[in-house]
Design a protein around this motif. Structure first.
Motif, PDB file in Angstrom:
ATOM      1  N   GLN A  45      68.301 -17.263  17.170  1.00 62.31           N
ATOM      2  CA  GLN A  45      68.485 -18.129  18.330  1.00 62.31           C
ATOM      3  C   GLN A  45      69.770 -18.926  18.097  1.00 62.31           C
ATOM      4  O   GLN A  45      69.839 -19.742  17.182  1.00 62.31           O
ATOM      5  N   LEU A  46      70.796 -18.679  18.916  1.00 65.34           N
ATOM      6  CA  LEU A  46      72.122 -19.260  18.695  1.00 65.34           C
ATOM      7  C   LEU A  46      72.558 -20.230  19.792  1.00 65.34           C
ATOM      8  O   LEU A  46      73.724 -20.605  19.849  1.00 65.34           O
ATOM      9  N   ALA A  47      71.642 -20.668  20.619  1.00 63.05           N
ATOM     10  CA  ALA A  47      71.996 -21.550  21.735  1.00 63.05           C
ATOM     11  C   ALA A  47      72.533 -22.897  21.267  1.00 63.05           C
ATOM     12  O   ALA A  47      73.356 -23.508  21.944  1.00 63.05           O
ATOM     13  N   ALA A  48      72.095 -23.375  20.106  1.00 54.46           N
ATOM     14  CA  ALA A  48      72.485 -24.701  19.629  1.00 54.46           C
ATOM     15  C   ALA A  48      73.775 -24.700  18.813  1.00 54.46           C
ATOM     16  O   ALA A  48      74.223 -25.759  18.376  1.00 54.46           O
ATOM     17  N   ILE A  49      74.396 -23.548  18.619  1.00 57.27           N
ATOM     18  CA  ILE A  49      75.611 -23.487  17.794  1.00 57.27           C
ATOM     19  C   ILE A  49      76.778 -24.124  18.545  1.00 57.27           C
ATOM     20  O   ILE A  49      77.163 -23.667  19.619  1.00 57.27           O
ATOM     21  N   SER A  50      77.344 -25.188  17.939  1.00 61.13           N
ATOM     22  CA  SER A  50      78.503 -25.851  18.544  1.00 61.13           C
ATOM     23  C   SER A  50      79.768 -25.647  17.715  1.00 61.13           C
ATOM     24  O   SER A  50      80.865 -25.893  18.204  1.00 61.13           O
ATOM     25  N   GLU A  51      79.615 -25.215  16.452  1.00 59.40           N
ATOM     26  CA  GLU A  51      80.758 -24.891  15.602  1.00 59.40           C
ATOM     27  C   GLU A  51      80.490 -23.547  14.945  1.00 59.40           C
ATOM     28  O   GLU A  51      79.421 -23.335  14.383  1.00 59.40           O
ATOM     29  N   PHE A  52      81.484 -22.668  15.010  1.00 59.87           N
ATOM     30  CA  PHE A  52      81.310 -21.284  14.576  1.00 59.87           C
ATOM     31  C   PHE A  52      82.647 -20.776  14.070  1.00 59.87           C
ATOM     32  O   PHE A  52      83.670 -20.981  14.715  1.00 59.87           O
ATOM     33  N   LEU A  76      70.989 -11.260  18.741  1.00 59.39           N
ATOM     34  CA  LEU A  76      71.623 -12.562  18.905  1.00 59.39           C
ATOM     35  C   LEU A  76      71.133 -13.121  20.229  1.00 59.39           C
ATOM     36  O   LEU A  76      71.551 -12.678  21.295  1.00 59.39           O
ATOM     37  N   LEU A  77      70.235 -14.089  20.155  1.00 61.65           N
ATOM     38  CA  LEU A  77      69.561 -14.609  21.332  1.00 61.65           C
ATOM     39  C   LEU A  77      70.238 -15.857  21.873  1.00 61.65           C
ATOM     40  O   LEU A  77      70.498 -16.805  21.126  1.00 61.65           O
ATOM     41  N   GLU A  78      70.525 -15.852  23.154  1.00 65.43           N
ATOM     42  CA  GLU A  78      71.112 -16.983  23.864  1.00 65.43           C
ATOM     43  C   GLU A  78      72.284 -17.612  23.111  1.00 65.43           C
ATOM     44  O   GLU A  78      72.307 -18.815  22.873  1.00 65.43           O
ATOM     45  N   PRO A  79      73.274 -16.809  22.723  1.00 66.42           N
ATOM     46  CA  PRO A  79      74.403 -17.380  21.979  1.00 66.42           C
ATOM     47  C   PRO A  79      75.166 -18.391  22.830  1.00 66.42           C
ATOM     48  O   PRO A  79      75.347 -18.192  24.031  1.00 66.42           O
ATOM     49  N   SER A  80      75.591 -19.460  22.179  1.00 67.30           N
ATOM     50  CA  SER A  80      76.365 -20.481  22.878  1.00 67.30           C
ATOM     51  C   SER A  80      77.731 -19.918  23.261  1.00 67.30           C
ATOM     52  O   SER A  80      78.152 -18.858  22.774  1.00 67.30           O
ATOM     53  N   ALA A  81      78.433 -20.636  24.114  1.00 65.76           N
ATOM     54  CA  ALA A  81      79.776 -20.215  24.537  1.00 65.76           C
ATOM     55  C   ALA A  81      80.717 -20.116  23.339  1.00 65.76           C
ATOM     56  O   ALA A  81      81.583 -19.242  23.292  1.00 65.76           O
ATOM     57  N   VAL A  82      80.540 -20.986  22.342  1.00 61.92           N
ATOM     58  CA  VAL A  82      81.369 -20.968  21.139  1.00 61.92           C
ATOM     59  C   VAL A  82      81.153 -19.662  20.369  1.00 61.92           C
ATOM     60  O   VAL A  82      82.103 -19.035  19.901  1.00 61.92           O
ATOM     61  N   VAL A  83      79.910 -19.250  20.233  1.00 65.70           N
ATOM     62  CA  VAL A  83      79.602 -18.003  19.532  1.00 65.70           C
ATOM     63  C   VAL A  83      80.179 -16.813  20.296  1.00 65.70           C
ATOM     64  O   VAL A  83      80.817 -15.937  19.715  1.00 65.70           O
ATOM     65  N   LEU A  84      79.958 -16.780  21.595  1.00 62.68           N
ATOM     66  CA  LEU A  84      80.476 -15.670  22.399  1.00 62.68           C
ATOM     67  C   LEU A  84      81.986 -15.572  22.327  1.00 62.68           C
ATOM     68  O   LEU A  84      82.544 -14.479  22.193  1.00 62.68           O
ATOM     69  N   ALA A  85      82.665 -16.720  22.392  1.00 62.46           N
ATOM     70  CA  ALA A  85      84.128 -16.713  22.315  1.00 62.46           C
ATOM     71  C   ALA A  85      84.589 -16.205  20.957  1.00 62.46           C
ATOM     72  O   ALA A  85      85.526 -15.405  20.874  1.00 62.46           O
ATOM     73  N   GLY A  86      83.930 -16.648  19.887  1.00 57.93           N
ATOM     74  CA  GLY A  86      84.296 -16.192  18.547  1.00 57.93           C
ATOM     75  C   GLY A  86      84.114 -14.698  18.390  1.00 57.93           C
ATOM     76  O   GLY A  86      84.988 -14.001  17.867  1.00 57.93           O
ATOM     77  N   LEU A  87      82.988 -14.183  18.856  1.00 56.45           N
ATOM     78  CA  LEU A  87      82.734 -12.743  18.756  1.00 56.45           C
ATOM     79  C   LEU A  87      83.744 -11.951  19.567  1.00 56.45           C
ATOM     80  O   LEU A  87      84.251 -10.921  19.125  1.00 56.45           O
ATOM     81  N   ARG A  88      84.043 -12.439  20.761  1.00 57.90           N
ATOM     82  CA  ARG A  88      84.999 -11.740  21.617  1.00 57.90           C
ATOM     83  C   ARG A  88      86.399 -11.766  21.007  1.00 57.90           C
ATOM     84  O   ARG A  88      87.105 -10.751  21.010  1.00 57.90           O
ATOM     85  N   CYS A  89      86.801 -12.893  20.438  1.00 59.99           N
ATOM     86  CA  CYS A  89      88.138 -13.004  19.854  1.00 59.99           C
ATOM     87  C   CYS A  89      88.323 -12.068  18.668  1.00 59.99           C
ATOM     88  O   CYS A  89      89.424 -11.580  18.428  1.00 59.99           O
ATOM     89  N   TYR A  90      87.250 -11.812  17.931  1.00 62.52           N
ATOM     90  CA  TYR A  90      87.312 -10.884  16.802  1.00 62.52           C
ATOM     91  C   TYR A  90      86.997  -9.448  17.229  1.00 62.52           C
ATOM     92  O   TYR A  90      86.961  -8.540  16.405  1.00 62.52           O
ATOM     93  N   GLY A  91      86.727  -9.248  18.510  1.00 58.81           N
ATOM     94  CA  GLY A  91      86.440  -7.909  19.017  1.00 58.81           C
ATOM     95  C   GLY A  91      85.074  -7.390  18.596  1.00 58.81           C
ATOM     96  O   GLY A  91      84.877  -6.183  18.517  1.00 58.81           O
ATOM     97  N   LEU A  92      84.129  -8.287  18.347  1.00 56.80           N
ATOM     98  CA  LEU A  92      82.812  -7.894  17.861  1.00 56.80           C
ATOM     99  C   LEU A  92      81.695  -8.092  18.874  1.00 56.80           C
ATOM    100  O   LEU A  92      80.537  -7.840  18.566  1.00 56.80           O
ATOM    101  N   ASP A  93      82.024  -8.527  20.062  1.00 51.27           N
ATOM    102  CA  ASP A  93      80.975  -8.782  21.056  1.00 51.27           C
ATOM    103  C   ASP A  93      80.244  -7.497  21.431  1.00 51.27           C
ATOM    104  O   ASP A  93      79.016  -7.487  21.539  1.00 51.27           O
ATOM    105  N   ALA A  94      80.935  -6.398  21.558  1.00 51.24           N
ATOM    106  CA  ALA A  94      80.258  -5.136  21.892  1.00 51.24           C
ATOM    107  C   ALA A  94      79.448  -4.618  20.710  1.00 51.24           C
ATOM    108  O   ALA A  94      78.359  -4.076  20.880  1.00 51.24           O
TER     109      ALA A  94
END
Length: 110
Positions: A45-52, A76-94
Motif C-alpha cells: 500500500q503506497l498511498a501514504a508515500i510522500s518521499e521516494f 503496488l496498491l494505490e501508489p501516490s503521485a510521487v511514486v508514480l512520477a518516480g517509476l515513470r521517470c525511471y521507465g519502470l511504470d510498465a
C-alpha cells in the motif's frame, strides 16, 4: 489479507510516509522477515508515500524479483503521485504495473 484480481490471497502491507535511502535498510529487513510468512502475493500500500527515491525503486524491484522466484506477485496498491512520477521517470511504470487512478498517472517527474 485481501484478494488479488485472480482470486488468490494477498497480504497487504502499508508503507510510508517515506521510502528513501534513509528507510531502505529498515524496510528491507522487515520484508525479509515478512516473506517467509507469505502464502500468496504481496500488496504494498503506497498511498501514504510522500518521499521516494532510487533506493525505494531498487527495493521494489528486488522484492518483485524475490516474489517471482517464489511464484508470487508484487502489487503496488494505490501508489501516490510521487511514486508514480518516480517509476515513470525511471521507465519502470510498465514493468512494475502500479495500480493507479487516471489523475495520478499524470503527475510530473520530480
Amino acid at each position: 489479507m485481501s484478494e488479488t484480481q485472480d482470486g488468490s490471497a494477498a497480504m497487504v502491507w502499508p508503507l510510508g510516509p517515506e521510502l528513501t535511502i534513509a528507510q531502505a535498510g529498515e524496510v528491507h529487513q522487515k520484508l525479509l522477515e515478512l516473506l517467509p510468512k507469505l502464502q500468496g502475493d504481496l500488496g504494498l500500500q503506497l498511498a501514504a508515500i510522500s518521499e521516494f527515491d532510487s533506493a525505494g525503486i531498487q527495493l521494489l524491484l528486488s522484492t518483485r524479483r524475490t516474489l517471482q522466484q517464489r511464484g508470487a506477485r508484487l502489487q503496488l496498491l494505490e501508489p501516490s503521485a510521487v511514486v508514480l512520477a518516480g517509476l515513470r521517470c525511471y521507465g519502470l511504470d510498465a514493468q512494475l504495473e502500479p495500480q493507479a487512478t487516471a489523475d495520478e498517472e499524470q503527475a510530473p517527474c520530480p
